[in-house]
Design an enzyme around this catalytic site. Structure first.
Site, short mmCIF file in Angstrom:
data_model
loop_
_atom_site.label_atom_id
_atom_site.label_comp_id
_atom_site.label_asym_id
_atom_site.label_seq_id
_atom_site.Cartn_x
_atom_site.Cartn_y
_atom_site.Cartn_z
NE ARG A 81 -2.61 0.89 3.53
CZ ARG A 81 -3.29 0.54 4.63
NH1 ARG A 81 -4.52 0.04 4.51
NH2 ARG A 81 -2.79 0.68 5.82
CE LYS A 183 -2.80 4.48 7.13
NZ LYS A 183 -4.27 4.47 7.36
CD GLU A 219 -12.01 5.48 4.10
OE1 GLU A 219 -11.60 4.75 5.03
OE2 GLU A 219 -11.30 5.74 3.12
C1 LIG Z 1 -5.35 3.60 7.58
C2 LIG Z 1 -6.76 3.86 7.19
C3 LIG Z 1 -7.77 2.89 7.37
C4 LIG Z 1 -7.54 1.57 8.03
O1 LIG Z 1 -6.66 0.74 7.34
P1 LIG Z 1 -6.00 -0.52 8.07
O2 LIG Z 1 -5.06 -1.04 7.06
O3 LIG Z 1 -7.09 -1.49 8.35
O4 LIG Z 1 -5.36 -0.03 9.32
C5 LIG Z 1 -9.04 3.20 6.90
N1 LIG Z 1 -9.33 4.40 6.35
C6 LIG Z 1 -8.39 5.36 6.19
C7 LIG Z 1 -8.78 6.65 5.58
C8 LIG Z 1 -7.08 5.12 6.61
O5 LIG Z 1 -6.16 6.08 6.46
#
Ligand SMILES: *Cc1c(COP(=O)(O)O)cnc(C)c1O
Length: 340
Positions: A81, A183, A219
């Site tokens: 990622r 991210k 989300e």
């Molecule tokens: C990091 C993140 C998540 C959760 O991801 P995981 O890999 O399960 O920790 C969900 N939404 C956003 C916007 C994120 O930055």
């Protein structure tokens, strides 16, 4: 020797641990990387990250399993990622195999900070990368730093997971064709005003809708959303601007392969929320955090399970996934990476 910490009472905050991993990129290549005591970063006032926010990060955990091993959960997916995020932000990806190796090095070097099994606490691992050289005209940096530090964090839920109240936000998180699926730090910068506003109004989190039509559920600021339609079926919102949560992808696998559930990944309208029995937020920090009610501009919908405790289907998913993580239930090949 383990540090003398009341592990069960730790919150989610930064505590400086002994070692961190640092690798620098310049002249078109990453250096060999090293572990260091130095938690400070020195950079120019004109560093790219300070002006144009060229930065990204990851988050994962190391913890002690029932049989006393120190492990982490699917770090290859964090490596992949961060690789994808770097490409989207015009940064040089840190090699995926080196990412996993660096995670192992830094956890091993901070072994005394890994909370013991049964405390509910974990060692949170934070990889980050940013453009560090001077940039004044808008363009990607030439030099970068990749760094991984760790900090021990307490059990997310002290005394059971209480369902939270969330609101439908008037702000947007990620534009169509924007950076919602990577991210990037910038996704969080613009969510800060929205979360402070939600907290002032008494809500724990924001649900963001798709900005184009404001009808579909995306989300929250830092967690993916899952819905339970019935005890045989999960519904997962699908959109190009949702961050691909590793926890959510693992929950989908567990639902299908351990619990024999059907999983539908599709666009989910806010208007159909009352078809669902349970709702959860998923991410590394909490694994699953139950949502009790959703407030849409004063119109409140409470899931049938109510505000007292996590519903039965999410509880089963939570217990199966954390059982796999902690070594109580056999894990799929490659999910648990042993560090020591
Ligand atoms: C990091 C993140 C998540 C959760 O991801 P995981 O890999 O399960 O920790 C969900 N939404 C956003 C916007 C994120 O930055």
């Amino acid at each position: 020797m383990k540090k003398e910490i009341e592990w069960g009472k730790l919150g989610f905050g930064y505590i400086k641990t002994d070692k961190r991993y640092v690798s620098n990129y310049s002249n078109g290549a990453w250096d060999n990387g090293t572990l260091t005591d130095d938690d400070k970063i020195t950079m120019s006032e004109d560093a790219c990250v300070l002006h144009y926010s060229q930065s990204c990060f990851e988050g994962l955990k190391a913890y002690t399993t029932e049989d006393g091993k120190i492990v982490c959960f699917r770090p290859d997916l964090n490596a992949a990622r961060m690789h994808d995020t770097a490409l989207r932000l015009e940064m040089p990806p840190f090699p995926k195999d080196r990412f996993v190796d660096a995670v192992k090095q830094v956890v091993k070097a901070n072994e005394d900070w890994v909370p013991p099994y049964g405390t509910g606490a974990t060692l949170y691992i934070r990889p980050l990368m940013f453009g560090i050289n001077e940039v004044i005209g808008v363009k990607p940096a030439d030099d970068y730093q990749f760094r991984i530090f760790t900090t021990p964090v307490g059990p997310y839920f002290k005394g059971g997971a209480k369902p939270i109240k969330v609101k439908v936000s008037d702000f947007d998180r990620a534009a169509p064709h924007g950076t919602g699926n990577v991210k990037a730090g910038l996704n969080y910068a613009m969510s800060l005003h929205a979360i402070v506003t939600a907290h002032k109004e008494g809500f724990a989190e924001n649900i963001y809708l798709d900005p184009a039509t404001r009808t579909k559920i995306e989300e929250t600021g830092g967690a993916n959303i899952i819905f339970v339609e019935n005890d045989k079926k999960l519904v997962i919102p699908k959109s190009d601007s949702i961050l691909p949560s590793i926890t959510r992808r693992s929950i989908v696998y567990v639902a299908q392969n351990y619990l024999g559930m059907e999983v539908e990944e599709r666009e989910v309208l806010l208007a159909e929320i009352d078809n669902f029995k349970e709702c959860g937020l998923c991410g590394t920090a909490a694994v699953i955090s139950p949502v009790g009610s959703v407030n849409d501009h004063g119109k409140e919908f409470t899931f049938s399970n109510g505000m007292e405790k996590m519903g039965p289907v999410l509880t089963k998913l939570y217990e199966t996934l954390t059982g796999i993580q902690m070594g109580r239930i056999e894990a799929p090949e490659g999910w648990i990476v042993e560090i020591k």
